[in-house]
Design a protein around this motif. Structure first.
Motif, PDB file in Angstrom:
ATOM      1  N   LEU A  79       0.857  -1.177   0.000  1.00 44.81           N
ATOM      2  CA  LEU A  79       0.000   0.000   0.000  1.00 44.81           C
ATOM      3  C   LEU A  79       0.896   1.229   0.000  1.00 44.81           C
ATOM      4  CD1 LEU A  79      -2.459  -1.095   2.834  1.00 44.81           C
ATOM      5  CD2 LEU A  79      -2.724  -1.427   0.381  1.00 44.81           C
ATOM      6  N   ARG A  80       0.623   2.164  -0.894  1.00 50.09           N
ATOM      7  CA  ARG A  80       1.414   3.392  -0.986  1.00 50.09           C
ATOM      8  C   ARG A  80       0.537   4.570  -0.612  1.00 50.09           C
ATOM      9  NH1 ARG A  80       6.042   2.176  -3.666  1.00 50.09           N
ATOM     10  NH2 ARG A  80       6.024   0.143  -4.659  1.00 50.09           N
ATOM     11  N   GLY A  81       1.067   5.417   0.245  1.00 53.02           N
ATOM     12  CA  GLY A  81       0.338   6.604   0.688  1.00 53.02           C
ATOM     13  C   GLY A  81       0.999   7.157   1.935  1.00 53.02           C
ATOM     14  N   HIS A  82       0.331   8.113   2.570  1.00 48.97           N
ATOM     15  CA  HIS A  82       0.876   8.634   3.822  1.00 48.97           C
ATOM     16  C   HIS A  82      -0.072   8.309   4.964  1.00 48.97           C
ATOM     17  CE1 HIS A  82      -1.668  12.024   2.465  1.00 48.97           C
ATOM     18  NE2 HIS A  82      -1.855  12.211   3.747  1.00 48.97           N
ATOM     19  N   ILE A  83       0.505   8.214   6.152  1.00 49.09           N
ATOM     20  CA  ILE A  83      -0.278   7.859   7.339  1.00 49.09           C
ATOM     21  C   ILE A  83      -1.029   9.099   7.800  1.00 49.09           C
ATOM     22  CG2 ILE A  83      -0.159   7.034   9.712  1.00 49.09           C
ATOM     23  CD1 ILE A  83       2.426   5.568   8.884  1.00 49.09           C
ATOM     24  N   GLU A  84      -2.341   8.969   7.864  1.00 47.87           N
ATOM     25  CA  GLU A  84      -3.182  10.092   8.268  1.00 47.87           C
ATOM     26  C   GLU A  84      -3.565  10.003   9.745  1.00 47.87           C
ATOM     27  OE1 GLU A  84      -7.661  11.732   7.271  1.00 47.87           O
ATOM     28  OE2 GLU A  84      -6.537  10.728   5.693  1.00 47.87           O
ATOM     29  N   TRP A  85      -3.696   8.779  10.249  1.00 46.66           N
ATOM     30  CA  TRP A  85      -4.220   8.584  11.602  1.00 46.66           C
ATOM     31  C   TRP A  85      -3.767   7.220  12.102  1.00 46.66           C
ATOM     32  CZ3 TRP A  85      -7.642   4.814  13.283  1.00 46.66           C
ATOM     33  CH2 TRP A  85      -8.279   5.045  14.500  1.00 46.66           C
ATOM     34  N   TYR A  86      -3.625   7.057  13.425  1.00 49.81           N
ATOM     35  CA  TYR A  86      -3.274   5.759  14.005  1.00 49.81           C
ATOM     36  C   TYR A  86      -3.859   5.648  15.399  1.00 49.81           C
ATOM     37  CZ  TYR A  86       0.039   7.753  17.286  1.00 49.81           C
ATOM     38  OH  TYR A  86       0.593   8.447  18.318  1.00 49.81           O
ATOM     39  N   ASP A  87      -3.997   4.427  15.854  1.00 51.86           N
ATOM     40  CA  ASP A  87      -4.312   4.166  17.261  1.00 51.86           C
ATOM     41  C   ASP A  87      -3.608   2.877  17.664  1.00 51.86           C
ATOM     42  OD1 ASP A  87      -5.886   2.081  16.326  1.00 51.86           O
ATOM     43  OD2 ASP A  87      -7.758   2.813  17.180  1.00 51.86           O
ATOM     44  N   ARG A  88      -4.028   2.271  18.754  1.00 53.82           N
ATOM     45  CA  ARG A  88      -3.322   1.105  19.273  1.00 53.82           C
ATOM     46  C   ARG A  88      -3.411  -0.104  18.346  1.00 53.82           C
ATOM     47  NH1 ARG A  88      -4.995  -0.818  25.098  1.00 53.82           N
ATOM     48  NH2 ARG A  88      -5.988  -2.556  24.081  1.00 53.82           N
ATOM     49  N   ASN A  89      -4.482  -0.218  17.574  1.00 47.06           N
ATOM     50  CA  ASN A  89      -4.707  -1.416  16.778  1.00 47.06           C
ATOM     51  C   ASN A  89      -4.592  -1.236  15.273  1.00 47.06           C
ATOM     52  OD1 ASN A  89      -5.320  -2.975  19.093  1.00 47.06           O
ATOM     53  ND2 ASN A  89      -7.350  -2.066  19.142  1.00 47.06           N
ATOM     54  N   CYS A  90      -4.695  -0.005  14.766  1.00 45.48           N
ATOM     55  CA  CYS A  90      -4.727   0.166  13.319  1.00 45.48           C
ATOM     56  C   CYS A  90      -4.152   1.518  12.904  1.00 45.48           C
ATOM     57  CB  CYS A  90      -6.136  -0.005  12.788  1.00 45.48           C
ATOM     58  SG  CYS A  90      -7.347   1.063  13.554  1.00 45.48           S
ATOM     59  N   ILE A  91      -3.898   1.640  11.587  1.00 43.35           N
ATOM     60  CA  ILE A  91      -3.464   2.908  11.008  1.00 43.35           C
ATOM     61  C   ILE A  91      -4.349   3.207   9.802  1.00 43.35           C
ATOM     62  CG2 ILE A  91      -1.069   2.634  11.734  1.00 43.35           C
ATOM     63  CD1 ILE A  91      -0.368   1.968   8.838  1.00 43.35           C
ATOM     64  N   LYS A  92      -4.494   4.481   9.467  1.00 40.60           N
ATOM     65  CA  LYS A  92      -5.248   4.883   8.286  1.00 40.60           C
ATOM     66  C   LYS A  92      -4.253   5.387   7.257  1.00 40.60           C
ATOM     67  CE  LYS A  92      -8.899   7.864   6.602  1.00 40.60           C
ATOM     68  NZ  LYS A  92      -9.796   8.989   6.928  1.00 40.60           N
ATOM     69  N   VAL A  93      -4.230   4.733   6.086  1.00 39.42           N
ATOM     70  CA  VAL A  93      -3.333   5.109   5.006  1.00 39.42           C
ATOM     71  C   VAL A  93      -4.130   5.925   3.999  1.00 39.42           C
ATOM     72  CG1 VAL A  93      -1.776   4.261   3.224  1.00 39.42           C
ATOM     73  CG2 VAL A  93      -1.985   3.016   5.368  1.00 39.42           C
ATOM     74  N   ASN A  94      -3.719   7.178   3.801  1.00 37.90           N
ATOM     75  CA  ASN A  94      -4.372   8.077   2.854  1.00 37.90           C
ATOM     76  C   ASN A  94      -3.655   7.941   1.517  1.00 37.90           C
ATOM     77  OD1 ASN A  94      -5.733  10.115   1.600  1.00 37.90           O
ATOM     78  ND2 ASN A  94      -5.416  11.621   3.229  1.00 37.90           N
ATOM     79  N   ARG A  95      -4.384   7.506   0.478  1.00 34.31           N
ATOM     80  CA  ARG A  95      -3.773   7.249  -0.817  1.00 34.31           C
ATOM     81  C   ARG A  95      -4.317   8.222  -1.853  1.00 34.31           C
ATOM     82  NH1 ARG A  95      -4.499   1.031  -1.902  1.00 34.31           N
ATOM     83  NH2 ARG A  95      -6.682   1.631  -1.882  1.00 34.31           N
ATOM     84  N   ASP A  96      -3.488   8.551  -2.844  1.00 39.93           N
ATOM     85  CA  ASP A  96      -3.898   9.453  -3.913  1.00 39.93           C
ATOM     86  C   ASP A  96      -4.570   8.660  -5.032  1.00 39.93           C
ATOM     87  OD1 ASP A  96      -2.802  11.700  -2.650  1.00 39.93           O
ATOM     88  OD2 ASP A  96      -0.821  11.312  -3.520  1.00 39.93           O
ATOM     89  N   GLY A  97      -5.765   9.095  -5.446  1.00 39.81           N
ATOM     90  CA  GLY A  97      -6.456   8.483  -6.573  1.00 39.81           C
ATOM     91  C   GLY A  97      -7.141   7.168  -6.258  1.00 39.81           C
ATOM     92  N   THR A  98      -6.954   6.616  -5.091  1.00 44.51           N
ATOM     93  CA  THR A  98      -7.608   5.361  -4.686  1.00 44.51           C
ATOM     94  C   THR A  98      -8.191   5.554  -3.295  1.00 44.51           C
ATOM     95  OG1 THR A  98      -5.498   4.526  -3.843  1.00 44.51           O
ATOM     96  CG2 THR A  98      -6.092   3.869  -6.066  1.00 44.51           C
ATOM     97  N   PRO A  99      -9.116   4.682  -2.894  1.00 46.66           N
ATOM     98  CA  PRO A  99      -9.733   4.846  -1.574  1.00 46.66           C
ATOM     99  C   PRO A  99      -8.725   4.743  -0.433  1.00 46.66           C
ATOM    100  CG  PRO A  99     -10.955   3.267  -2.905  1.00 46.66           C
ATOM    101  CD  PRO A  99      -9.707   3.584  -3.657  1.00 46.66           C
ATOM    102  N   ASN A 100      -8.973   5.509   0.608  1.00 44.91           N
ATOM    103  CA  ASN A 100      -8.153   5.432   1.813  1.00 44.91           C
ATOM    104  C   ASN A 100      -8.461   4.122   2.530  1.00 44.91           C
ATOM    105  OD1 ASN A 100      -7.383   8.003   1.118  1.00 44.91           O
ATOM    106  ND2 ASN A 100      -8.809   8.984   2.541  1.00 44.91           N
ATOM    107  N   LEU A 101      -7.455   3.591   3.252  1.00 37.42           N
ATOM    108  CA  LEU A 101      -7.634   2.298   3.906  1.00 37.42           C
ATOM    109  C   LEU A 101      -7.321   2.386   5.386  1.00 37.42           C
ATOM    110  CD1 LEU A 101      -5.939  -0.087   1.332  1.00 37.42           C
ATOM    111  CD2 LEU A 101      -8.371   0.205   1.749  1.00 37.42           C
TER     112      LEU A 101
END
Length: 121
Positions: A79-101
């Motif tokens: 997965l390519r993108g930048h980290i937008e948010w995190y917590d103890r169990n997961c991270i949110k990867v913000n990607r360009d042109g594709t859905p964030n995960l």
């Protein structure tokens, strides 16, 4: 005015008073703790902290710089993108042109900065 003096016990006296050494009985071996071991028998080992803040420091640094990252999952997907948010169990990867995960941390094999990627030969 009354002159009051603070009375503190002598350290040697306190050690003698609270020492747990018992006189040796003939024919009985001393337990290992009393044979010169460095550990005290009643002292428990400290539990390590659950969070050392190293992980949080790394995520915050990458989030504030909006560093492009590559996250490699356990199944080999990248997965390519930048980290937008995190917590103890997961991270949110913000990607360009594709859905964030939102990715569970236990599904991540490793991650690295995209600029550290070596070009394929």
């Amino acid at each position: 005015m009354i002159n009051r003096k603070l009375v503190r016990p002598n350290l040697a006296e306190m050690k003698e008073r609270f020492s747990t050494t018992r006189p040796q009985q003939p024919g009985v071996e001393a337990p290992p703790a009393e044979q010169g071991g460095a550990r005290e028998p009643n002292r428990r080992r400290q539990v390590p902290p659950e969070n050392t803040s190293a992980e949080a420091f790394y995520y915050v640094k990458q989030m504030t710089n909006r560093t492009p990252m590559v996250v490699v999952l356990d199944n080999g997907d990248q997965l390519r993108g930048h980290i937008e948010w995190y917590d103890r169990n997961c991270i949110k990867v913000n990607r360009d042109g594709t859905p964030n995960l939102l990715v569970y941390k236990h599904a991540i094999r490793y991650m690295y900065k995209q600029e550290e990627e070596t070009p394929a030969v």
